[in-house]
Design a protein around this motif. Structure first.
Motif, mmCIF file in Angstrom:
data_model
loop_
_atom_site.group_PDB
_atom_site.id
_atom_site.type_symbol
_atom_site.label_atom_id
_atom_site.label_comp_id
_atom_site.label_asym_id
_atom_site.label_seq_id
_atom_site.Cartn_x
_atom_site.Cartn_y
_atom_site.Cartn_z
ATOM 1 N N ARG A 17 0.890 -1.219 0.110
ATOM 2 C CA ARG A 17 0.097 -0.028 -0.064
ATOM 3 C C ARG A 17 0.751 1.195 -0.058
ATOM 4 O O ARG A 17 1.959 1.444 0.596
ATOM 5 N N ARG A 36 -4.706 -2.473 5.863
ATOM 6 C CA ARG A 36 -5.136 -2.947 4.665
ATOM 7 C C ARG A 36 -4.274 -2.825 3.452
ATOM 8 O O ARG A 36 -3.467 -1.746 3.480
ATOM 9 N N THR A 37 -4.633 -3.438 2.389
ATOM 10 C CA THR A 37 -3.906 -3.533 1.214
ATOM 11 C C THR A 37 -4.410 -2.205 0.414
ATOM 12 O O THR A 37 -5.401 -1.813 0.561
ATOM 13 N N GLY A 40 -8.021 -2.907 -0.445
ATOM 14 C CA GLY A 40 -9.044 -2.994 0.936
ATOM 15 C C GLY A 40 -9.004 -4.176 1.751
ATOM 16 O O GLY A 40 -9.521 -4.181 2.807
ATOM 17 N N ALA A 42 -7.732 -6.937 4.121
ATOM 18 C CA ALA A 42 -6.642 -6.913 5.312
ATOM 19 C C ALA A 42 -5.422 -7.768 4.936
ATOM 20 O O ALA A 42 -5.497 -8.819 4.495
#
Length: 67
Positions: A17, A36-37, A40, A42
């Motif tokens: 991210r 989160r990535t 979105g 986890a």
């Protein structure tokens, strides 16, 4: 002052991210990652690398995400 970039990578070097990418002036900043990535989802528990770049300088640190 300069271009600020803060990114999270896994240990394989894949970017998980981008937290910040902006121009900024001098001063202190704080930042919170929600775990989160980019998509979105986890992120899994594990060791990650945080890379902070400002202007021509770069700092990388490993950290542990525990779910």
């Amino acid at each position: 002052a300069g271009r600020l970039s803060v990114e999270v990578f896994d240990l394989h070097g894949h970017r998980i991210r981008t937290l910040v990418e902006t121009e900024c002036g001098p001063g202190t900043r704080s930042l919170l990652w929600d775990g989160r990535t980019e998509g979105g989802a986890a992120a899994a528990s594990g060791i990650y690398c945080l890379r902070v770049r400002i202007g021509g300088d770069e700092i990388s640190r490993k950290f542990l995400l525990i779910r």
